[in-house]
Design an enzyme around this catalytic site. Structure first.
Site, PDB file in Angstrom:
ATOM      1  N   THR A 192     -77.501   1.735 -63.879  1.00 29.16           N
ATOM      2  CA  THR A 192     -78.449   1.536 -64.973  1.00 29.16           C
ATOM      3  C   THR A 192     -77.739   1.078 -66.233  1.00 29.16           C
ATOM      4  O   THR A 192     -78.187   0.152 -66.919  1.00 29.16           O
ATOM      5  CB  THR A 192     -79.216   2.837 -65.250  1.00 29.16           C
ATOM      6  OG1 THR A 192     -79.869   3.266 -64.059  1.00 29.16           O
ATOM      7  CG2 THR A 192     -80.245   2.637 -66.347  1.00 29.16           C
ATOM      8  N   ARG A 246     -85.974  10.012 -64.316  1.00 27.73           N
ATOM      9  CA  ARG A 246     -86.200   8.571 -64.199  1.00 27.73           C
ATOM     10  C   ARG A 246     -86.913   8.196 -62.911  1.00 27.73           C
ATOM     11  O   ARG A 246     -87.624   7.204 -62.855  1.00 27.73           O
ATOM     12  CB  ARG A 246     -84.872   7.801 -64.292  1.00 27.73           C
ATOM     13  CG  ARG A 246     -84.299   7.719 -65.695  1.00 27.73           C
ATOM     14  CD  ARG A 246     -83.043   6.866 -65.725  1.00 27.73           C
ATOM     15  NE  ARG A 246     -82.553   6.723 -67.088  1.00 27.73           N
ATOM     16  CZ  ARG A 246     -82.588   5.585 -67.783  1.00 27.73           C
ATOM     17  NH1 ARG A 246     -83.129   4.504 -67.249  1.00 27.73           N
ATOM     18  NH2 ARG A 246     -82.105   5.520 -68.997  1.00 27.73           N
ATOM     19  N   TYR A 265     -90.287   5.938 -58.193  1.00 26.08           N
ATOM     20  CA  TYR A 265     -91.721   5.602 -58.256  1.00 26.08           C
ATOM     21  C   TYR A 265     -92.505   6.097 -57.036  1.00 26.08           C
ATOM     22  O   TYR A 265     -93.590   6.646 -57.181  1.00 26.08           O
ATOM     23  CB  TYR A 265     -91.920   4.082 -58.422  1.00 26.08           C
ATOM     24  CG  TYR A 265     -93.370   3.687 -58.618  1.00 26.08           C
ATOM     25  CD1 TYR A 265     -94.030   3.979 -59.800  1.00 26.08           C
ATOM     26  CD2 TYR A 265     -94.070   3.037 -57.612  1.00 26.08           C
ATOM     27  CE1 TYR A 265     -95.359   3.631 -59.978  1.00 26.08           C
ATOM     28  CE2 TYR A 265     -95.409   2.683 -57.776  1.00 26.08           C
ATOM     29  CZ  TYR A 265     -96.047   2.987 -58.959  1.00 26.08           C
ATOM     30  OH  TYR A 265     -97.360   2.651 -59.137  1.00 26.08           O
ATOM     31  N   LYS A 283     -74.004  12.802 -57.953  1.00 23.74           N
ATOM     32  CA  LYS A 283     -74.158  12.705 -59.401  1.00 23.74           C
ATOM     33  C   LYS A 283     -75.421  13.469 -59.757  1.00 23.74           C
ATOM     34  O   LYS A 283     -76.528  13.079 -59.384  1.00 23.74           O
ATOM     35  CB  LYS A 283     -74.263  11.250 -59.859  1.00 23.74           C
ATOM     36  CG  LYS A 283     -74.465  11.115 -61.374  1.00 23.74           C
ATOM     37  CD  LYS A 283     -74.616   9.671 -61.801  1.00 23.74           C
ATOM     38  CE  LYS A 283     -74.880   9.566 -63.305  1.00 23.74           C
ATOM     39  NZ  LYS A 283     -75.061   8.155 -63.748  1.00 23.74           N
ATOM     40  N   TYR A 317     -77.287  10.229 -55.976  1.00 21.82           N
ATOM     41  CA  TYR A 317     -77.599  10.241 -57.406  1.00 21.82           C
ATOM     42  C   TYR A 317     -78.988  10.834 -57.595  1.00 21.82           C
ATOM     43  O   TYR A 317     -79.986  10.251 -57.192  1.00 21.82           O
ATOM     44  CB  TYR A 317     -77.532   8.817 -57.959  1.00 21.82           C
ATOM     45  CG  TYR A 317     -77.784   8.670 -59.443  1.00 21.82           C
ATOM     46  CD1 TYR A 317     -77.807   9.764 -60.313  1.00 21.82           C
ATOM     47  CD2 TYR A 317     -77.981   7.403 -59.993  1.00 21.82           C
ATOM     48  CE1 TYR A 317     -78.030   9.608 -61.668  1.00 21.82           C
ATOM     49  CE2 TYR A 317     -78.212   7.235 -61.357  1.00 21.82           C
ATOM     50  CZ  TYR A 317     -78.235   8.328 -62.182  1.00 21.82           C
ATOM     51  OH  TYR A 317     -78.459   8.176 -63.537  1.00 21.82           O
ATOM     52  N   ILE A 359     -69.932  11.401 -64.495  1.00 19.46           N
ATOM     53  CA  ILE A 359     -70.137   9.955 -64.523  1.00 19.46           C
ATOM     54  C   ILE A 359     -70.794   9.689 -65.865  1.00 19.46           C
ATOM     55  O   ILE A 359     -71.965  10.013 -66.073  1.00 19.46           O
ATOM     56  CB  ILE A 359     -70.969   9.475 -63.330  1.00 19.46           C
ATOM     57  CG1 ILE A 359     -70.193   9.754 -62.031  1.00 19.46           C
ATOM     58  CG2 ILE A 359     -71.284   7.995 -63.451  1.00 19.46           C
ATOM     59  CD1 ILE A 359     -70.915   9.356 -60.766  1.00 19.46           C
TER      60      ILE A 359
END
Length: 453
Positions: A97, A191, A160, A214, A186, A256
């Site tokens: 990102t 998000r 989503y 992560k 991750y 990270i």
């Protein structure tokens, strides 16, 4: 981020903001055929069949430098990579990102991977963001990274579509089976709208190619149980700069980091102290970074961090739509945070009397009946969509009072305490009002709102 509750009562009190982050790095080279040892494995220098362990410490979530017209700035990318090598960064994460990967073409991604390999390959582990909403597309991206000489893939949970835990298990397992390539999971529920549970993470950790996590949930209470169950050969990285120091002190391996883009040496020092379990030294090293950890998210990432690097003279201020350059009202605030962290001369943060104290915050206690995991997601989404941030302080869930299969009365008293932060008092009040509006319609959760100063 324990996205598990419906909510009923908010109790709010003012409080302060917290700080951040740590390093230890094993750079031994291991034969690639030895796929799972006591170390996590990565490819070595270009053209050979050796691998490096995934490092503890500071892994930078690298920006993609761009020229004023938005084209790739290859020279700046090379310079930034070598700066990180000199400053003690332990690993490079590209095309995530922060790297604006979604705006890059396949050819541009190949170029970024090629340059990164040329500059730091065999010296620092190279991890490439390859995750998408689609399993097959993620496999294709991961194979592309593998072919370009990357060392591992960072794969986000599908966003989503909100897959089930079984769907997540099958998604990541299918990718690992198809690519035969090291993977870092991750998890960033704020998000993606989906939380990779501790139980699913533990199951996935048994796959020889799934070698790390992560964790951007904002819940540092997860790290110790995962470490106790999974063991020491599965790498646990914080994805929250402001909480990474505590994450490592509780058993994590590193971070990270977005902050490491502008202050790589300092973040590496914090990580080193935290990995040595020297809490005092980690705090001393981390305190100057506290404002950066927050102000680098005053607008959507990577807008502020790219402007910060521009302010430091490391890159030009190119960025691609739909992202735009940092709004002028935030310039002074971020300049002050950079000066406080000694990223720019102190005069640049003090010539106008500028000073940064981090973000204002409130403590929020949510209590109610747990019957819909989506409602706590809505609470956290409100915070993040208004460019706020949060830290989970505590949570509890009581056994349900379901008396029989026929009587599906799925009430479970629960509570969660959050620290909610925003860039200024106005933004914080806006978030609070939106949380009040959400709680006011929670009739089925017996919603009540109480605010205490």
């Amino acid at each position: 981020m324990m996205r598990l509750f419906t909510t009923a009562v908010l109790l709010v009190a003012t409080t302060n903001v917290s700080a951040f982050a740590p390093s230890r790095c094993n750079t031994n080279i291991i034969d690639v055929n030895n796929v799972r040892t006591q170390s996590t494995l990565l490819w070595g220098s270009p053209g050979d069949d050796t691998i490096m362990p995934l490092p503890a410490g500071s892994m930078v979530a690298l920006v993609t430098p761009m020229k004023e017209d938005g084209s790739l700035d290859e020279d700046a990318l090379r310079d930034v990579l070598n700066w990180h090598k000199d400053e003690g960064t332990n690993g490079i994460v590209i095309l995530g990102t922060t790297g604006e990967a979604s705006t890059l073409t396949k050819e541009e991604k190949d170029t970024v991977m090629k340059i990164t390999r040329e500059e730091v390959g065999g010296v620092l582990p190279i991890v490439v963001g390859t995750g998408t909403i689609d399993t097959q597309a993620t496999i294709t991206n991961t194979l592309q990274a593998k072919a370009n000489g990357a060392d591992a893939a960072l794969i986000v949970t599908p966003y989503y579509v909100k897959p089930s835990q079984n769907g997540l298990l099958q998604h990541f397992t299918s990718i690992a089976d198809a690519t035969d390539f090291p993977i870092i999971l991750y998890n960033v529920p704020g998000r993606t709208g989906v939380d990779l549970s501790v139980e699913t993470t533990v199951k996935l950790s048994h796959h020889p190619m799934i070698q790390g996590l992560k964790d951007a949930t904002g819940d540092n209470n997860r790290v110790k149980p995962m470490r106790d169950i999974i063991g020491s050969d599965f790498m646990l990285y914080s994805g929250e700069d402001g909480m990474a120091r505590d994450y490592v002190l509780k058993g994590g391996d590193g971070v990270i980091s977005v902050t490491a883009n502008v202050s790589p040496g300092a973040v590496s020092k914090v990580m080193s102290a935290a990995n040595a379990q020297d809490a005092d030294a980690a705090l001393v090293a981390d305190e100057p970074l506290a404002a950066l950890h927050r102000d680098l998210f005053c607008e959507a990432n990577p807008i502020p961090v790219k402007w910060g690097l521009y302010k430091m003279g490391k890159i030009t201020d190119g960025i691609r739509l739909p992202l735009t350059k940092l709004d002028v009202p935030y310039h002074d605030r971020l300049t002050a945070a950079l000066a406080q962290a000694e990223c720019v001369p102190s005069s640049e943060g003090s010539d106008k009397g500028l000073k940064s104290y981090g973000w204002p915050s409130i403590s929020v206690l949510l209590e109610g009946q747990l019957f819909d995991s989506g409602l706590i997601n809505e609470v956290l989404d409100i915070i993040e969509k208004r460019n706020g941030d949060f830290e989970i302080i505590n949570f509890s869930v009581q056994p349900n009072d379901q008396f029989s299969n026929a009587d599906f009365n799925f009430k479970r008293p629960s509570s969660i305490t959050l620290k909610v932060m925003a860039v200024n008092d106005g933004a914080l009040n806006d978030i609070l009002e939106r949380l009040k509006a959400l709680v006011s319609v929670m009739e089925s959760a017996e919603g009540v709102l109480t605010v205490t100063e």
